[in-house]
Design a protein around this motif. Sequence first.
Motif, PDB file in Angstrom:
ATOM      1  N   CYS A   1       0.814  -1.230   0.042  1.00  0.00           N
ATOM      2  CA  CYS A   1       0.035  -0.071   0.061  1.00  0.00           C
ATOM      3  C   CYS A   1       0.819   1.490  -0.044  1.00  0.00           C
ATOM      4  O   CYS A   1       2.013   1.232   0.658  1.00  0.00           O
ATOM      5  CB  CYS A   1      -0.841  -0.022   1.334  1.00  0.00           C
TER       6      CYS A   1
ATOM      7  N   SER B   1      -0.670   4.170   0.367  1.00  0.00           N
ATOM      8  CA  SER B   1      -1.413   5.323   1.139  1.00  0.00           C
ATOM      9  C   SER B   1      -1.906   6.331   0.218  1.00  0.00           C
ATOM     10  O   SER B   1      -2.091   7.439   0.602  1.00  0.00           O
ATOM     11  CB  SER B   1      -0.594   5.863   2.301  1.00  0.00           C
TER      12      SER B   1
ATOM     13  N   SER C   1      -5.061   6.685  -0.753  1.00  0.00           N
ATOM     14  CA  SER C   1      -6.471   6.873  -0.376  1.00  0.00           C
ATOM     15  C   SER C   1      -7.497   6.675  -1.317  1.00  0.00           C
ATOM     16  O   SER C   1      -8.537   7.225  -1.236  1.00  0.00           O
ATOM     17  CB  SER C   1      -6.479   8.067   0.503  1.00  0.00           C
TER      18      SER C   1
ATOM     19  N   MET D   1      -9.557   5.908   5.691  1.00  0.00           N
ATOM     20  CA  MET D   1      -7.995   5.866   6.222  1.00  0.00           C
ATOM     21  C   MET D   1      -7.785   6.395   7.487  1.00  0.00           C
ATOM     22  O   MET D   1      -8.754   7.034   8.067  1.00  0.00           O
ATOM     23  CB  MET D   1      -7.297   7.159   5.288  1.00  0.00           C
TER      24      MET D   1
ATOM     25  N   CYS E   1      -7.234   0.271  -6.451  1.00  0.00           N
ATOM     26  CA  CYS E   1      -6.194   0.289  -6.013  1.00  0.00           C
ATOM     27  C   CYS E   1      -4.979   0.182  -7.197  1.00  0.00           C
ATOM     28  O   CYS E   1      -4.831  -0.702  -7.744  1.00  0.00           O
ATOM     29  CB  CYS E   1      -6.300  -0.737  -5.114  1.00  0.00           C
ATOM     30  N   PRO E   2      -4.089   1.268  -7.005  1.00  0.00           N
ATOM     31  CA  PRO E   2      -3.112   1.279  -8.229  1.00  0.00           C
ATOM     32  C   PRO E   2      -2.010   0.008  -8.269  1.00  0.00           C
ATOM     33  O   PRO E   2      -1.183   0.041  -9.000  1.00  0.00           O
ATOM     34  CB  PRO E   2      -2.597   2.707  -8.356  1.00  0.00           C
TER      35      PRO E   2
ATOM     36  N   ALA F   1      -2.751  -3.509  -3.735  1.00  0.00           N
ATOM     37  CA  ALA F   1      -2.456  -3.843  -2.466  1.00  0.00           C
ATOM     38  C   ALA F   1      -3.630  -4.455  -1.762  1.00  0.00           C
ATOM     39  O   ALA F   1      -3.796  -5.046  -0.684  1.00  0.00           O
ATOM     40  CB  ALA F   1      -2.113  -2.607  -1.610  1.00  0.00           C
TER      41      ALA F   1
HETATM   42  S1  SF4 Z   1      -5.878   2.244  -3.070  1.00  0.00           S
HETATM   43 FE1  SF4 Z   1      -4.318   0.796  -2.688  1.00  0.00          FE
HETATM   44  S2  SF4 Z   1      -2.420   1.864  -2.263  1.00  0.00           S
HETATM   45 FE2  SF4 Z   1      -4.048   3.358  -2.228  1.00  0.00          FE
HETATM   46  S3  SF4 Z   1      -4.285   3.401   0.033  1.00  0.00           S
HETATM   47 FE3  SF4 Z   1      -6.028   1.957  -0.820  1.00  0.00          FE
HETATM   48  S4  SF4 Z   1      -4.960   0.029  -0.661  1.00  0.00           S
HETATM   49 FE4  SF4 Z   1      -3.413   1.724  -0.383  1.00  0.00          FE
END
Ligand code: SF4
Lengths: 167, 340, 421
Positions: A61, A63, A65, A78, A106-107, A110
Amino acid sequence: MSIADRIRRNPLYSLKMHAAAIATGLRYLFAKPRMTVRYPEYVIDLGRNYRGMIRLHKDKCISCSLCAQVCPASAMKMYKLPGEKKMYPGINYQRCIFCGFCVDICPVNALEHTPVHDIAEEDMEGMIYLPLPGRFDREWKSPAEEEGGRKVKVEFDEEEGLKHEPE
Amino acid sequence: MLGPLDPLINFILEPYFFSPFIYPGLTIGLVVLLTLIWAERKMAAKVQLRYGPLYVSKQIGGALQMIADALRFFFQEPIIPRQVDKIVFLATPALALTVTVLPFIFIPAAPSYVGVAVSYSLPLVLALGALIPVVIILMAWGANNKFTLVGGIREAFMTVGYEVALFISAFAAALYYKTLDLSVMVEKQASLGLPGIIINPIAGFVFFVAMLMASSKLPFDIVEGEQEIVAGPFTEYSGILYGLVMGASYLYLYVLMLVFVEMFLSGWLPVIHGLGSIYPALGGVMLFVKTYILLLFAVFLRGVYGRYRLDQALSLGWRRLVPLSLIAALWSFGLLIAGV
Amino acid sequence: MTSQGSRSSETDMGYGPGTIKEPGFRYRPMGRDAEGMELYEIFIGPQHPASGHMRIVVRLDGDIIVNADPDIGYVHRTMEKLSETREYLKSIPLFERATIIDSANITWPYVRAVEQMLGVEAPLRAKYLRTLLAEINRISSHLYGFGLTGIFINHSTMYMWSFGDREIWVQLAEELTGARLTHTYIIPGGVRRDLPQGFKEKALKAIRYMERRLEDYMKIFVYNPVTVARFREVGVLTKNDASRLGIVGPNLRASGVHYDARIAEKYGAYPELDFEIPVMEEGDSLARLLVRIEEIKQSMRIIKQVLDKMPQGPFFADKYMRLIPPALRKHVAETGRIKLPGAFIRLKPPAGEAVARGEMGHGEVFYHIVSTGDTKPYRVRIITPAFRNVVLFRHLTRGARFMDLPVIYGSIDYFPPEGDR
Ligand code: SF4
Ligand code: SF4
């Protein structure tokens, strides 16, 4: 004349259709298949495609968001936990509708779906999974399976529709 | 040698006790009730590709489910709504059950084995059965609820729909036997060597259909019509009171089925002749087996049919069954005149 | 046509709601008609074995229904208003919940309207995939309605069978989308997943199974003399009334009107497929059942063709694919699962309006979206087929017998959450 009208006008034909209905019932009375899957003893293997409980790989991850922003049910949020510099997502299963948008957005991949959905919690707080070890990053397993339920695979069948074969 | 229990056993085996209380009466009636409802649910489940009751006593296919249900009925709080007529509300379930089990006294269980031997057992049984709708209508009125009232009216309508056909078809068969005594009817069939259903198939058919209507089994469960009137006359009942009224309809089906078997399927006589004379009690078993198989068929229809509309059931009764039963009477008459 | 509308016309007819307030007459509330004749008033629902999430106020003269009033709104969830508070993408899972049994069909026109405003078009393969899921949903929606129709006349076998067989189509949809009912599969620009391996064989097996089962349905239910007696010539909707009242879907087609939004709107892969719109002339409850059976057959025909003709290519619009990094693009190609670009959260159609319609299992659904150029719509108007058909409760039950009410309810396939939104 349509079949329905023949049934209504012609008593003999109607008797024949009564007999056909009863014969169909009798045929199924002595036929083998059943549709029921006896759940806690047999657990359907939902396969890798299923959108079940969600799991976080915290090491991946970044982060960003995005997952919290896309969530249509405000289930994903978050959290900044004490002792951590960055924010990580946590999920509230009271709200989650398993739409899977968070996983799809999620890029860095994760987040992932697990093929498990039969989870129950004892209290409301238990349904909130914070990004703590053993919580949101947990390897899910069906409780029925843990208690000895046998996994069955769903197979399509021309004769019986869905077949549930033990693996 | 006389054991200490012998007088008691002798008393129990006396027809005037055994018939109403043991077989075919209350005890076996209760067994039939419990197993039949279970079998009904199991068979419907099988047709519908399910398991039905299973988890109470899994080894024997959930057969104890009905006992569990009965226990639940006992411990459930019977709610007495404020607007009901209390005495009627509480008395009618018991009354319905009483009227239903009374006919057992007159139904012979084996050759010359009957609680009270009268030569008018057929009309007596049917007449006692005809009292049940009166109790149900009373029940519907006493419960004083919109749905029960509609249910009571339906019961009244249905009664005139089937009762005439039931009586005429029964008497059409009796006409040929020249008796109104069920035991004599069975003997007549024995001496002819033919079951009544072959002698007078029309009467048998009409009686069977009217019987389904009388016990409000599908496709004629109009009185309870869940989808319109919740549970008809029984809407306000809960707990053991509901258990009683629900059991009564199955017991009535059992009563009528015994009559049907004795009138049309040569009662306690085995299918193959001559076996019955070996041991008289075998007759009782034969009677029971035939009755039970037919009961199974009657409840199996739940898996095949939906429900007729009230006016359709009535027109079936008056336009089809009554004329057919009259034809059956003529048929018997013709057979008599032809001297067959 | 709204519930208020029905109230006011009720007083026009002279059947005001009323309770006799004489002393000693506490428990027999009845209505009176204009001539002061007593009518027996029965409230079916909302707590009733066969009312669904609604109430029907029935006034009876003997066994004949003088007036049946659908009282809707018990499951109103303010969907139109809620959608004004959320971004375009987030409304898809919301609208799905109007008709959870038919979720692809109810969201598809919404997505198409949004696509119109955004100026994107789904690639051909995505259109085929959308058509595939829509037809699978149509079959399961019809089976659901069938099961309820069965239990409305206490035919428990039909109920169990069609809910059991619906499981096969739910399973197929699950293999395609990952969710049993709330697929959220159709999104602006395409679909979320590609066709999985081995899907075609499974679908063909399901179709062959279903064809065989439909024959048994006919024997045990549709042409069972009891069912024919209950459904034939009950609740007859004439062609004239059907179009005058704005009835949609199989209910309309069972009255002899050849209209289907799939043909009228020419969306998805439908223009390229060969299928028929079943129409019957009788307009009675049995005709409505038979039209649905026929539609199940046609849907299976469509599924077969879709799987045969499925074109190669991307399943998501190039315009959005370009927004995601190449590594993820490779991931999409490998797994056959979409990766959404971050910009997708705040889709911003230019100011303007768009309308779209589509054919659901229950009939035509219509969307009207007004955008002010914001990330959230200014207004979304949804007209669901159940909402249009609810008028039939009043229209078809007049003069019918009390026991016809469940038959009519079942045959028009009314789905309260969809009507209430
Ligand atoms: S989208 Fe994926 S990388 Fe971004 S905060 Fe959520 S879990 Fe983490
Ligand atoms: S699956 Fe959907 S509802 Fe659940 S957390 Fe993810 S985005 Fe939110």
